[in-house]
Write an enzyme that holds these catalytic residues in place. Structure first.
Site, PDB file in Angstrom:
ATOM      1  N   TRP A 149      -2.169 -29.375  13.544  1.00  0.00           N
ATOM      2  CA  TRP A 149      -2.896 -27.870  13.189  1.00  0.00           C
ATOM      3  C   TRP A 149      -1.884 -27.377  12.056  1.00  0.00           C
ATOM      4  CZ3 TRP A 149      -1.385 -29.037  18.176  1.00  0.00           C
ATOM      5  CH2 TRP A 149      -0.136 -28.572  18.617  1.00  0.00           C
ATOM      6  N   GLU A 173      -2.764 -22.210  18.930  1.00  0.00           N
ATOM      7  CA  GLU A 173      -2.133 -20.864  19.646  1.00  0.00           C
ATOM      8  C   GLU A 173      -2.492 -20.751  20.908  1.00  0.00           C
ATOM      9  OE1 GLU A 173       0.936 -20.104  19.175  1.00  0.00           O
ATOM     10  OE2 GLU A 173       1.373 -20.929  17.300  1.00  0.00           O
ATOM     11  N   THR A 210       1.295 -24.157  27.831  1.00  0.00           N
ATOM     12  CA  THR A 210       1.263 -25.527  27.594  1.00  0.00           C
ATOM     13  C   THR A 210       2.130 -26.341  26.726  1.00  0.00           C
ATOM     14  OG1 THR A 210      -1.259 -25.392  28.196  1.00  0.00           O
ATOM     15  CG2 THR A 210      -0.398 -27.650  28.026  1.00  0.00           C
ATOM     16  N   TYR A 257       1.762 -11.904  21.498  1.00  0.00           N
ATOM     17  CA  TYR A 257       2.462 -12.991  20.992  1.00  0.00           C
ATOM     18  C   TYR A 257       1.462 -13.799  20.176  1.00  0.00           C
ATOM     19  CZ  TYR A 257       3.946 -17.509  20.089  1.00  0.00           C
ATOM     20  OH  TYR A 257       4.137 -18.905  19.610  1.00  0.00           O
ATOM     21  N   ASP A 315       8.536 -16.324  21.122  1.00  0.00           N
ATOM     22  CA  ASP A 315       8.075 -17.119  22.240  1.00  0.00           C
ATOM     23  C   ASP A 315       9.509 -17.416  23.026  1.00  0.00           C
ATOM     24  OD1 ASP A 315       9.258 -19.071  20.889  1.00  0.00           O
ATOM     25  OD2 ASP A 315       7.563 -20.207  20.906  1.00  0.00           O
ATOM     26  N   CYS A 358      26.535 -18.558  14.597  1.00  0.00           N
ATOM     27  CA  CYS A 358      26.068 -18.484  16.205  1.00  0.00           C
ATOM     28  C   CYS A 358      26.989 -17.908  17.036  1.00  0.00           C
ATOM     29  CB  CYS A 358      25.412 -19.785  16.447  1.00  0.00           C
ATOM     30  SG  CYS A 358      25.021 -19.643  18.134  1.00  0.00           S
ATOM     31  N   THR A 418       1.031 -20.403  39.040  1.00  0.00           N
ATOM     32  CA  THR A 418       2.042 -19.174  38.661  1.00  0.00           C
ATOM     33  C   THR A 418       2.517 -18.650  39.845  1.00  0.00           C
ATOM     34  OG1 THR A 418       0.673 -19.144  36.754  1.00  0.00           O
ATOM     35  CG2 THR A 418       2.208 -17.665  36.927  1.00  0.00           C
TER      36      THR A 418
HETATM   37  S1  SF4 Z   1      24.491 -23.394  17.234  1.00  0.00           S
HETATM   38 FE1  SF4 Z   1      23.878 -24.164  19.236  1.00  0.00          FE
HETATM   39  S2  SF4 Z   1      23.490 -22.452  20.244  1.00  0.00           S
HETATM   40 FE2  SF4 Z   1      23.517 -21.528  18.174  1.00  0.00          FE
HETATM   41  S3  SF4 Z   1      21.366 -21.538  17.515  1.00  0.00           S
HETATM   42 FE3  SF4 Z   1      22.335 -23.526  16.970  1.00  0.00          FE
HETATM   43  S4  SF4 Z   1      21.868 -24.860  18.528  1.00  0.00           S
HETATM   44 FE4  SF4 Z   1      21.410 -22.915  19.617  1.00  0.00          FE
END
Ligand code: SF4
Length: 377
Positions: free
Chosen positions: A42, A64, A70, A146, A164, A232, A321
């Site tokens: 899609w 969606e 699923t 969503y 999500d 991160c 569920t």
């Molecule tokens: S660095 Fe690792 S923990 Fe951080 S967003 Fe990317 S995959 Fe996820």
């Protein structure tokens, strides 16, 4: 290094990480998505998108709704079958509800199929165009917060915060959110809203989903390949799997019952339709007892809806569920007409019936292979 210094250093790195947000996230993700996006039936790829190809809102809406509970892998074949049979919303609106339920059988959460049909009817009656705003989409059956955000972003390339489970995981890790996930929804949404770029918001939403599905996976995230690794904070903490933080799950209640698979000499199987409202509403089933939470509930052949040489064919389990179900399956050969409210489905028709997965399991326990496609004799 002393523990206090270590903590200070970690906090300083986290602060640095936060400072790098949010613009950096979008550009990193989009550059990654251009190369590593998933090919989905899609989806309009970034290359096609750059050439001016625009997604078909009907296909995005259909995918969606199918994806609501699923997996992508499970949805692909259903999506292809649907668009082959009903290539646009008018065609789906013109289809009998029963045919749509049959085509949906196996995807689960059957109220989605009923809402899908109701939504197609409404959109077709309004000229076949889907609204292009979250508010307009949310007014349609089966479209919640969503799905309306996803369609707005992906089909119409308008900025929307699409959050999500995959996105929740990525953001929880990116910002090391220590609030339990059930209470962190607003915080996560605020982060996503701040990140959505003005250009390519649809590709950004899909990039987040793809990153969560292929790199920032629940177990063993592949941080070395992640475009966000330098910004991160979970990577800094050393254990991204600790995020999102979840409260311990309560066990699901257990229910029990019995299912009766009656077969005629020619291989036809006795079925009936469930009431339109409620669990698995409007779907097809073999006769069963009620599904009771009592340990002494009726689960033996004494509970059979009509006499026969009932023999035990095994036990199947299925998790819904809100509860887990255990069904004792009984099998018998029956002659004559179908009792009131029941009908015989020929062996070659069974695979096309609107049988939910739990009923397919029950039939397969009694007659292996019966729910697979068979040629008419
Ligand atoms: S660095 Fe690792 S923990 Fe951080 S967003 Fe990317 S995959 Fe996820």
């Amino acid at each position: 290094m002393a523990p206090a210094d270590q903590t200070r250093k970690t906090q300083a790195r986290k602060a640095q990480t936060r400072k790098a947000m949010p613009d950096d996230t979008a550009s990193r993700l989009l550059a990654w998505y251009d190369v590593h996006h998933r090919e989905l039936p899609w989806r309009v790829s970034p290359r096609e998108h750059a050439r001016g190809v625009r997604p078909d809102p009907y296909r995005i809406w259909l995918s969606e709704v199918m994806l609501q509970q699923t997996t992508v892998e499970a949805v692909k074949s259903y999506f292809r079958a649907f668009v082959e049979k009903w290539p646009d919303v008018e065609a789906l609106a013109a289809a009998p509800t029963e045919d749509v339920m049959k085509a949906w059988a196996g995807l689960g959460y059957y109220s989605r199929a009923r809402n899908l049909k109701a939504c197609a009817d409404l959109v077709a009656a309004r000229g076949g165009r889907f609204p292009d705003t979250e508010a307009g989409l949310r007014d349609l059956p089966g479209i919640g917060a969503y799905t309306s955000a996803a369609i707005t972003a992906i089909a119409f390339d308008r900025p929307a915060a699409v959050v999500d489970g995959n996105v929740e995981r990525v953001v929880s890790r990116q910002f090391s959110i220590t609030t339990p996930l059930s209470e962190a929804k607003t915080e996560i949404r605020a982060h996503v809203e701040a990140m959505v770029p003005a250009a390519r918001p649809g590709d950004f939403a899909q990039a987040m989903m793809d990153l969560g599905a292929t790199i920032c996976t629940p177990r063993r995230p592949r941080c070395m390949l992640c475009p966000l690794r330098e910004i991160c904070s979970a990577v800094v903490s050393g254990d991204p799997e600790n995020f999102p933080v979840r409260l311990p799950k309560a066990d699901k209640p257990q229910r029990r019952g019995a299912a009766f698979v009656a077969m005629r000499e020619d291989g036809a199987i006795l079925l009936r339709k469930r009431p339109d409202k409620g669990l698995l509403g409007g779907m097809t089933e073999v006769p069963t007892t009620g599904w009771t939470a009592r340990v002494d509930g009726a689960t033996t052949q004494a509970a059979a809806p009509f006499p026969g040489d009932w023999r035990r064919a095994g036990t199947i389990t299925h998790v819904f569920t809100h509860f887990a179900l255990e069904l004792e399956v009984f099998h018998a050969h029956i002659k004559g007409d179908a009792p009131a409210g029941h009908f015989w489905s020929h062996a070659h028709e069974i695979s096309g019936e609107a049988l939910p997965t739990v009923m397919k399991k029950a039939i397969e326990a009694a007659i292996p292979g019966a729910t697979k496609k068979q040629r008419p004799h």
